[in-house]
Design an enzyme around this catalytic site. Structure first.
Site, short mmCIF file in Angstrom:
data_model
loop_
_atom_site.label_atom_id
_atom_site.label_comp_id
_atom_site.label_asym_id
_atom_site.label_seq_id
_atom_site.Cartn_x
_atom_site.Cartn_y
_atom_site.Cartn_z
N CYS A 169 31.33 -12.07 -38.03
CA CYS A 169 31.00 -11.00 -37.09
C CYS A 169 29.90 -10.08 -37.60
CB CYS A 169 32.24 -10.19 -36.73
SG CYS A 169 33.57 -11.18 -36.01
N HIS A 226 29.71 -3.68 -33.74
CA HIS A 226 30.28 -4.99 -33.42
C HIS A 226 31.41 -4.78 -32.43
CE1 HIS A 226 32.34 -8.72 -33.50
NE2 HIS A 226 33.30 -8.32 -34.32
N ASN A 242 35.46 -10.19 -28.04
CA ASN A 242 34.80 -10.28 -29.34
C ASN A 242 34.05 -11.60 -29.41
OD1 ASN A 242 34.10 -10.59 -32.02
ND2 ASN A 242 36.06 -9.87 -32.83
#
Length: 329
Positions: free
Chosen positions: A123, A256, A286
């Protein structure tokens, strides 16, 4: 005559989401068929996610990257053949090798022999890739870079584990970065601590044609949350210091897009109003390395992010890795 200082700046952005939008209720209905209980209310309360997008079985990570890249190149108004560096941040590549970046280079028809490689920082991948491309450009090794974050995380989700399968989605985001005498990327910071590798991982590997170990994503949610909120503020402050900016000089924060609670915690610790934080996790879930460039492109195209404004991006992911960059758009 003194040589002018070389910088890198963002010329254009692009993104792509596969068309299969799956709401929380639709996902809950799918899981219920296997006896897994969850609900829209449960997911929203813990994550802020309302929907995510899943790629079709025959769609690859490079397919998603291709569309996002095309849109970024069009927005940047550059000749694809001028792109002499391609970096793809992904943890879900098409193949063990060659790299997704090489596959993307071929799909774009770029024949100039420029460098192309993948970055695997989960990520944090886009933050890593952006900082690396900036360094290549500042040192004169490359002039025009295509940086893509692209993922098909739906391929590594265990849909019998409601604590993880509700969180992730598929997508891609891209930016074109070019050499400039005007400052663009102002400061970056990257970090990792491999001693935390077990709290977020997909531990499987290919061994003589057989997958050894689990090919599904595993996560210790509480441990990830605790570590994330600790390191994100610190790395953001470090990047701001390198950029010689104070938090109040930041126009937009793009964290993020992992979990609304982690995102708001970092925003609050930096003393920024929530209105300055770009949020797309509600609609995208996500998307790992794709989440930051996806959110950036959304905010550029809807007119929130304007030329000359200061943007802070920050990411944290498996490894454990974390990073941040500050740039003038």
């Amino acid at each position: 005559m003194a040589q002018s200082t070389l910088y890198s700046r963002v010329l254009g952005t692009g993104s792509y989401l596969p068309p299969d939008r799956v709401t929380n209720q639709e996902l809950a209905d799918r899981l219920a068929k296997d006896g897994i209980e969850t609900s829209d209310e449960w997911i929203v309360a813990r994550t802020g996610i309302h929907a995510r997008h899943f790629a079709a079985p025959d769609v690859t990570t490079s397919d998603l990257a291709f569309v996002a890249a095309q849109r970024a190149i069009e927005a940047a108004d550059v000749d694809p053949q001028s792109i002499d560096l391609i970096i793809v941040a992904t943890s879900t590549p098409d193949f063990v090798f060659p790299s997704t970046a090489c596959l993307l280079q071929n799909k774009l028809g770029i024949k100039n022999g420029g460098a192309a490689f993948d970055v695997q920082a989960v990520c944090s991948g886009f933050a890593y890739a952006l900082a690396m491309a900036d360094s290549f450009i500042r040192t004169g090794q490359h002039r025009t870079a295509l940086i893509v974050g692209a993922e098909t995380f739906s391929r590594i989700l265990d849909f019998k584990d409601r604590t993880t399968c509700v969180l992730f989605g598929d997508g891609a985001g891209a930016v074109v970065l070019s050499a400039s005498e005007e400052p663009g990327i102002l400061g970056s910071a990257l970090h990792a601590d491999g001693s935390y590798s077990n709290i977020l991982c997909t531990p499987g590997n290919v061994n003589r044609g057989v997958i050894a170990g689990s090919a599904f994503l595993h996560m210790d949610g509480q441990a990830v949350f605790k570590l994330a909120v600790n390191v994100l503020e610190k790395v953001a402050v470090e990047a701001l210091s390198k950029a010689a900016l104070a938090p109040e000089q930041i126009d937009w924060l793009i964290p993020h897009q992992a979990n609304i609670r982690i995102m708001t915690s970092t925003c609050r610790k930096l003393g920024l109003p929530q209105e300055r934080m770009i949020v797309t996790v509600d609609e995208h879930g996500n998307t790992s390395a794709a989440s930051i460039p996806l959110a950036l492109d959304v905010a550029v195209r809807d007119g929130r992010i304007k030329r000359g404004q200061h943007v802070l991006i920050e990411g944290v992911g498996g490894g454990f890795t974390w990073g941040a960059s500050v740039f003038r758009y």
